[in-house]
Design a protein around this motif. Structure first.
Motif, mmCIF file in Angstrom:
data_model
loop_
_atom_site.group_PDB
_atom_site.id
_atom_site.type_symbol
_atom_site.label_atom_id
_atom_site.label_comp_id
_atom_site.label_asym_id
_atom_site.label_seq_id
_atom_site.Cartn_x
_atom_site.Cartn_y
_atom_site.Cartn_z
ATOM 1 N N HIS A 341 0.986 -1.266 0.182
ATOM 2 C CA HIS A 341 0.020 -0.108 0.033
ATOM 3 C C HIS A 341 0.811 1.158 -0.102
ATOM 4 O O HIS A 341 0.273 2.394 0.246
ATOM 5 N N LYS A 342 2.210 1.057 -0.447
ATOM 6 C CA LYS A 342 3.105 2.319 -0.204
ATOM 7 C C LYS A 342 2.496 3.420 -1.143
ATOM 8 O O LYS A 342 2.939 4.477 -0.736
ATOM 9 N N ASN A 343 1.950 2.898 -2.391
ATOM 10 C CA ASN A 343 1.543 4.248 -2.955
ATOM 11 C C ASN A 343 -0.280 4.571 -2.934
ATOM 12 O O ASN A 343 -0.626 5.257 -3.638
ATOM 13 N N SER A 344 -0.545 4.068 -1.889
ATOM 14 C CA SER A 344 -2.299 4.219 -1.609
ATOM 15 C C SER A 344 -2.594 5.382 -0.805
ATOM 16 O O SER A 344 -1.531 6.002 -0.358
ATOM 17 N N VAL A 345 -3.519 5.956 -1.190
ATOM 18 C CA VAL A 345 -4.147 7.206 -0.582
ATOM 19 C C VAL A 345 -4.456 6.835 1.066
ATOM 20 O O VAL A 345 -5.291 5.808 1.137
ATOM 21 N N TYR A 346 -4.149 7.642 1.950
ATOM 22 C CA TYR A 346 -4.360 7.417 3.611
ATOM 23 C C TYR A 346 -5.024 8.688 3.721
ATOM 24 O O TYR A 346 -4.199 9.761 4.012
ATOM 25 N N ILE A 347 -6.275 8.915 4.388
ATOM 26 C CA ILE A 347 -7.140 10.001 4.694
ATOM 27 C C ILE A 347 -6.984 10.029 6.151
ATOM 28 O O ILE A 347 -7.108 9.302 6.924
ATOM 29 N N GLN A 348 -5.994 11.008 6.802
ATOM 30 C CA GLN A 348 -5.737 10.958 8.156
ATOM 31 C C GLN A 348 -5.484 12.485 8.919
ATOM 32 O O GLN A 348 -5.028 13.498 7.808
ATOM 33 N N GLU A 349 -5.752 12.976 9.864
ATOM 34 C CA GLU A 349 -5.097 14.328 10.671
ATOM 35 C C GLU A 349 -4.233 13.813 11.556
ATOM 36 O O GLU A 349 -3.056 14.635 11.632
ATOM 37 N N GLU A 350 -4.188 12.852 12.221
ATOM 38 C CA GLU A 350 -3.313 12.528 13.448
ATOM 39 C C GLU A 350 -2.737 11.222 13.452
ATOM 40 O O GLU A 350 -2.211 10.657 14.434
ATOM 41 N N ASP A 351 -3.050 10.580 12.379
ATOM 42 C CA ASP A 351 -2.753 9.134 12.447
ATOM 43 C C ASP A 351 -2.822 8.355 13.608
ATOM 44 O O ASP A 351 -1.864 7.742 14.125
ATOM 45 N N TYR A 352 -4.178 8.533 14.163
ATOM 46 C CA TYR A 352 -4.261 7.436 15.248
ATOM 47 C C TYR A 352 -4.048 6.104 15.114
ATOM 48 O O TYR A 352 -3.951 5.156 15.946
ATOM 49 N N SER A 353 -4.379 5.548 13.761
ATOM 50 C CA SER A 353 -4.356 4.024 13.704
ATOM 51 C C SER A 353 -2.900 3.480 13.964
ATOM 52 O O SER A 353 -2.906 2.449 14.605
ATOM 53 N N PHE A 354 -1.972 4.442 13.758
ATOM 54 C CA PHE A 354 -0.621 4.183 14.246
ATOM 55 C C PHE A 354 -0.389 4.279 15.879
ATOM 56 O O PHE A 354 0.367 3.411 16.549
ATOM 57 N N GLU A 355 -0.918 5.367 16.381
ATOM 58 C CA GLU A 355 -0.868 5.453 17.708
ATOM 59 C C GLU A 355 -1.208 4.356 18.558
ATOM 60 O O GLU A 355 -0.804 4.015 19.246
ATOM 61 N N VAL A 356 -2.710 3.950 18.064
ATOM 62 C CA VAL A 356 -3.204 2.869 18.854
ATOM 63 C C VAL A 356 -2.547 1.621 18.627
ATOM 64 O O VAL A 356 -2.278 0.822 19.302
ATOM 65 N N TYR A 357 -1.947 1.488 17.523
ATOM 66 C CA TYR A 357 -1.138 0.449 17.209
ATOM 67 C C TYR A 357 0.061 0.152 18.103
ATOM 68 O O TYR A 357 0.261 -0.829 18.681
ATOM 69 N N GLN A 358 0.732 1.452 18.358
ATOM 70 C CA GLN A 358 2.021 1.241 19.198
ATOM 71 C C GLN A 358 1.505 0.964 20.474
ATOM 72 O O GLN A 358 2.550 0.370 21.454
ATOM 73 N N GLN A 359 0.231 1.326 21.201
ATOM 74 C CA GLN A 359 0.114 1.261 22.446
ATOM 75 C C GLN A 359 -0.751 0.084 22.802
ATOM 76 O O GLN A 359 -0.993 -0.300 24.006
ATOM 77 N N ALA A 360 -1.599 -0.574 21.872
ATOM 78 C CA ALA A 360 -2.533 -1.625 22.126
ATOM 79 C C ALA A 360 -1.913 -2.851 22.449
ATOM 80 O O ALA A 360 -0.817 -3.396 21.752
ATOM 81 N N ILE A 361 -2.356 -3.688 23.558
ATOM 82 C CA ILE A 361 -2.173 -4.964 23.885
ATOM 83 C C ILE A 361 -3.453 -5.656 23.992
ATOM 84 O O ILE A 361 -4.267 -5.273 24.765
ATOM 85 N N SER A 362 -3.563 -6.649 23.127
ATOM 86 C CA SER A 362 -4.675 -7.754 23.301
ATOM 87 C C SER A 362 -4.450 -8.814 24.376
ATOM 88 O O SER A 362 -3.291 -9.441 24.166
ATOM 89 N N LEU A 363 -5.089 -8.960 25.546
ATOM 90 C CA LEU A 363 -4.927 -9.785 26.403
ATOM 91 C C LEU A 363 -5.751 -11.034 26.458
ATOM 92 O O LEU A 363 -6.765 -11.165 25.583
ATOM 93 N N PRO A 364 -5.297 -12.016 26.919
ATOM 94 C CA PRO A 364 -6.025 -13.546 27.066
ATOM 95 C C PRO A 364 -7.474 -13.466 27.211
ATOM 96 O O PRO A 364 -7.783 -12.707 28.138
ATOM 97 N N SER A 365 -8.086 -13.931 26.298
ATOM 98 C CA SER A 365 -9.783 -13.670 26.192
ATOM 99 C C SER A 365 -10.256 -14.932 25.755
ATOM 100 O O SER A 365 -11.475 -14.869 25.383
ATOM 101 N N SER A 366 -9.679 -16.146 26.310
ATOM 102 C CA SER A 366 -10.351 -17.495 25.889
ATOM 103 C C SER A 366 -11.303 -17.713 26.876
ATOM 104 O O SER A 366 -11.512 -17.206 28.072
ATOM 105 N N VAL A 367 -12.524 -18.307 26.186
ATOM 106 C CA VAL A 367 -13.699 -18.527 27.182
ATOM 107 C C VAL A 367 -13.058 -19.455 28.439
ATOM 108 O O VAL A 367 -13.800 -19.506 29.482
ATOM 109 N N SER A 368 -12.179 -20.537 28.188
ATOM 110 C CA SER A 368 -11.874 -21.147 29.181
ATOM 111 C C SER A 368 -10.925 -20.742 30.369
ATOM 112 O O SER A 368 -10.537 -21.407 31.060
#
Ligand SMILES: *Cc1c(COP(=O)(O)O)cnc(C)c1O
Length: 384
Positions: A341-368
């Motif tokens: 996607h290096k030539n694709s258009v990306y519509i953003q003002e603050e690039d939150y998707s990158f910020e969220v990516y950098q900080q997010a951790i998915s925690l164990p969530s198994s039913v068991s």
């Protein structure tokens, strides 16, 4: 003895383990004993009926994966090699891949910093500033291609401001496709995810809220779309005996044994949902000092498929959890930053998707997950 593998710290708490303690074995045995192990058999219809009754989608077609479902959904709303498809910049890569299978052009829209769903304000601004409407269709000014679909992704089973999205789609005559791969069991204003747009899709991949090992479904209220999708998924075969095919089709049908697992999983869905909510509440109550969870709009009842939160020290926390045998995962790498996607258009003002990516951790969530395990996870996160 020859040691083939170096001893790695054992993962004793997996991120998302399937939970198969209902009638999965019984139904599978029935498939094996009756010989109905291929793409016809009673469980396919039963699975579709279960999904239909639960989601209240007028038509349901099960297929081989969520990705296949997305591919056919885009084709069904008229996406071609001349099209543009809008989508959030934070999603599993399959959402973008389905657009590429149609040889269409993706345009990525940043996410909302709190809900992590597509930012409808940015979407509308983009349509106002960079598009024009002609003969009831919306076109991109830069290359005059039509905007043939908007894909909304219900990221982590949460649902954003659908009312605004639906209005935007109506105002600009853009077909809405919902990637509800992660959102079986999620509702917005009492309506099930995937039933708002022209077409919605679900996934039954191994880590999703219910699993068939691999599988997906198309939801639609449009009978013509349902028929087309069923036809394309079966190699566009027009006749039960003759090998006559009226267009290019795909081998996308789900097999009976996998549908059998799906039927059994659907019987446990309510239990899964309760358990996921309990897990999420536990994390919320115990981690509020160090973590920011997704905002949930009051219209939304999410399925809490995968508890994920933002942490300031995400790298060191992931390492600490790993050492303790606790598996975690980062959120999707932003789609605009992937090489294709290096030539694709990306519509953003603050690039939150990158910020969220950098900080997010998915925690164990198994039913068991047990209470002891939940305490261990929280204690590890809070330990100095
Ligand atoms: C899992 C997933 C898919 C793809 O589903 P498969 O069944 O793995 O092909 C698509 N989109 C999202 C958001 C997903 O999480």
């Amino acid at each position: 003895m020859l040691q083939l593998f170096e001893t790695l710290p054992q993962t004793n708490i997996p991120l998302l383990a399937p939970y198969l303690t209902g009638k999965e074995v019984e139904y599978l045995q029935e498939c094996l004993q009756s010989g109905w192990i291929t793409t016809s058999g009673k469980f396919i219809k039963l699975f579709e009926e279960k999904l239909q009754n639960y989601t209240l989608s007028p038509y349901v077609v099960v297929v081989v994966s969520g990705t296949a479902a997305l591919h056919l959904a885009l084709k069904a709303v008229g996406v071609t090699e001349k099209s543009i498809v809008l989508l959030p910049n934070s999603s599993f890569v399959a959402t973008a891949n389905a657009i590429h299978y149609c040889n269409a052009e993706p345009i990525f829209i940043d996410i909302h910093p709190k809900t992590w769903q597509i930012d409808e304000r940015l979407l509308e601004k983009f349509l106002q500033k960079h598009c024009y409407t002609k003969e009831g269709k919306t076109f991109y000014k830069t290359n005059h291609k039509p905007i043939s679909a908007l894909i909304v992704v219900h990221n982590l089973g949460n649902i954003g401001n659908m009312q605004a999205i639906i209005e935007i789609c109506q105002n600009y005559s853009i077909p809405l496709v919902e990637d509800a791969a992660e959102a079986l069991g999620s509702f917005y204003k009492g309506k099930h995810a995937g039933t708002f747009g022209e077409v919605g899709i679900l996934s039954f991949n191994g880590n999703k809220i219910i699993t068939t090992g691999g599988g997906g479904a198309v939801l639609t209220k449009n009978s013509e779309i349902a028929q087309k999708i069923r036809h394309w998924a079966n190699q566009a075969k027009t006749h039960p005996e003759e090998y006559y095919h009226d267009t290019i089709g795909y081998n996308y049908r789900l097999s009976n044994p996998l549908a059998a697992i799906g039927v059994a999983q659907m019987e446990s869905l309510e239990f899964f949902l309760q358990k996921k909510k309990t897990i999420n509440t536990f994390y919320h109550e115990n981690l509020s000092e160090i973590a920011d969870f997704q905002d949930i709009l009051h219209e939304t009842t999410p399925n809490y498929w995968l508890s994920t939160a933002l942490f300031r020290q995400s790298n060191s926390l992931i390492q600490k959890l790993k050492k303790a045998g606790i598996q975690t995962r980062r959120l999707w790498y932003p789609l605009n930053r992937l090489p294709m996607h290096k030539n694709s258009v990306y519509i953003q003002e603050e690039d939150y998707s990158f910020e969220v990516y950098q900080q997010a951790i998915s925690l164990p969530s198994s039913v068991s997950l047990t209470e002891t395990e939940l305490h261990k996870i929280v204690q590890t996160l809070l330990s100095k």
